[in-house]
Design an enzyme around this catalytic site. Sequence first.
Site, mmCIF file in Angstrom:
data_model
loop_
_atom_site.group_PDB
_atom_site.id
_atom_site.type_symbol
_atom_site.label_atom_id
_atom_site.label_comp_id
_atom_site.label_asym_id
_atom_site.label_seq_id
_atom_site.Cartn_x
_atom_site.Cartn_y
_atom_site.Cartn_z
ATOM 1 N N ASP A 104 0.829 -1.198 0.000
ATOM 2 C CA ASP A 104 0.000 0.000 0.000
ATOM 3 C C ASP A 104 0.868 1.253 0.000
ATOM 4 O O ASP A 104 0.666 2.179 -0.770
ATOM 5 C CB ASP A 104 -0.960 0.008 1.212
ATOM 6 C CG ASP A 104 -0.252 -0.263 2.539
ATOM 7 O OD1 ASP A 104 0.976 -0.538 2.561
ATOM 8 O OD2 ASP A 104 -0.934 -0.198 3.588
ATOM 9 N N ASP A 107 7.187 3.712 3.378
ATOM 10 C CA ASP A 107 7.499 4.861 4.228
ATOM 11 C C ASP A 107 9.020 4.880 4.455
ATOM 12 O O ASP A 107 9.762 5.496 3.704
ATOM 13 C CB ASP A 107 6.694 4.708 5.521
ATOM 14 C CG ASP A 107 6.815 5.889 6.460
ATOM 15 O OD1 ASP A 107 7.196 6.972 6.017
ATOM 16 O OD2 ASP A 107 6.510 5.724 7.659
HETATM 17 P P1 IMP Z 1 7.780 1.106 6.169
HETATM 18 O O1 IMP Z 1 8.177 -0.281 6.598
HETATM 19 O O2 IMP Z 1 8.335 2.157 7.106
HETATM 20 O O3 IMP Z 1 8.122 1.412 4.729
HETATM 21 O O4 IMP Z 1 6.223 1.237 6.349
HETATM 22 C C1 IMP Z 1 5.333 0.506 5.582
HETATM 23 C C2 IMP Z 1 4.058 0.213 6.318
HETATM 24 O O5 IMP Z 1 3.770 1.172 7.342
HETATM 25 C C3 IMP Z 1 2.876 0.258 5.357
HETATM 26 O O6 IMP Z 1 2.635 -0.998 4.787
HETATM 27 C C4 IMP Z 1 1.754 0.734 6.274
HETATM 28 O O7 IMP Z 1 1.139 -0.372 6.904
HETATM 29 C C5 IMP Z 1 2.419 1.575 7.327
HETATM 30 N N1 IMP Z 1 2.344 3.028 7.015
HETATM 31 C C6 IMP Z 1 3.350 3.836 6.641
HETATM 32 N N2 IMP Z 1 2.934 5.098 6.447
HETATM 33 C C7 IMP Z 1 1.615 5.090 6.707
HETATM 34 C C8 IMP Z 1 0.579 6.115 6.659
HETATM 35 O O8 IMP Z 1 0.795 7.281 6.332
HETATM 36 N N3 IMP Z 1 -0.672 5.698 6.987
HETATM 37 C C9 IMP Z 1 -0.981 4.421 7.348
HETATM 38 N N4 IMP Z 1 -0.056 3.442 7.399
HETATM 39 C C10 IMP Z 1 1.219 3.764 7.083
#
Ligand code: IMP
Length: 178
Positions: A104, A107
């Site tokens: 989705d 981040d």
């Molecule tokens: P990462 O591992 O830091 O790249 O984060 C990825 C996961 O964090 C995504 O699959 C989401 O479940 C969650 N996430 C990151 N940013 C957001 C946001 O703005 N809203 C909701 N969920 C988020």
Amino acid sequence: MDEIVIGNDRFEVFLEEKTIQKRIKELAAELHKEYRDRTPIFVGILNGAFPFLSDLVKNYDGLCEIEFMKLSSYGDAKISSGNVTIVKELEIDVTGEHLIIVEDIVDTGLSVKYIEGLLEKHKPASVCVVSLLLKPDSLKYNVKIDYIGFLIPSKFVIGYGLDYEQKYRNLRSIYALK
Ligand code: IMP
């Protein structure tokens, strides 16, 4: 719905349903161009990727398979905990298969890095990553996202699979914290 109020937080429409759907059609066409001679396996990352995966494969005009993996989530916070663990592994043998990881949102990139590490062990023929959203200013890990729906600023967003304390995933548009 133009605005959503959750406690003291206000969210405004950031990407409308029709904008999201138009971009997904383009992504599906791009993927089909690349994979038309293969039968890729779309691997949706639960929970957030389910609406995106669903719309992506409905617009994918070719043979494909669909599987899911689930990682531990952020918990109920709006910022990354920096920890990620696997909750549901792939249940099929993907040796020699062409995998399309469907996220989705990327981040920090930690989740994608972690998934790629896990999948490597299974010796797939190829792995690519498609993410509906990417926050370039938040990236901390060196990951390559092959197909990106939208580059967005580092704002917290909800809707279309993205949650706030596990809720609001069912919104058709994406809303950003004001
Ligand atoms: P990462 O591992 O830091 O790249 O984060 C990825 C996961 O964090 C995504 O699959 C989401 O479940 C969650 N996430 C990151 N940013 C957001 C946001 O703005 N809203 C909701 N969920 C988020």
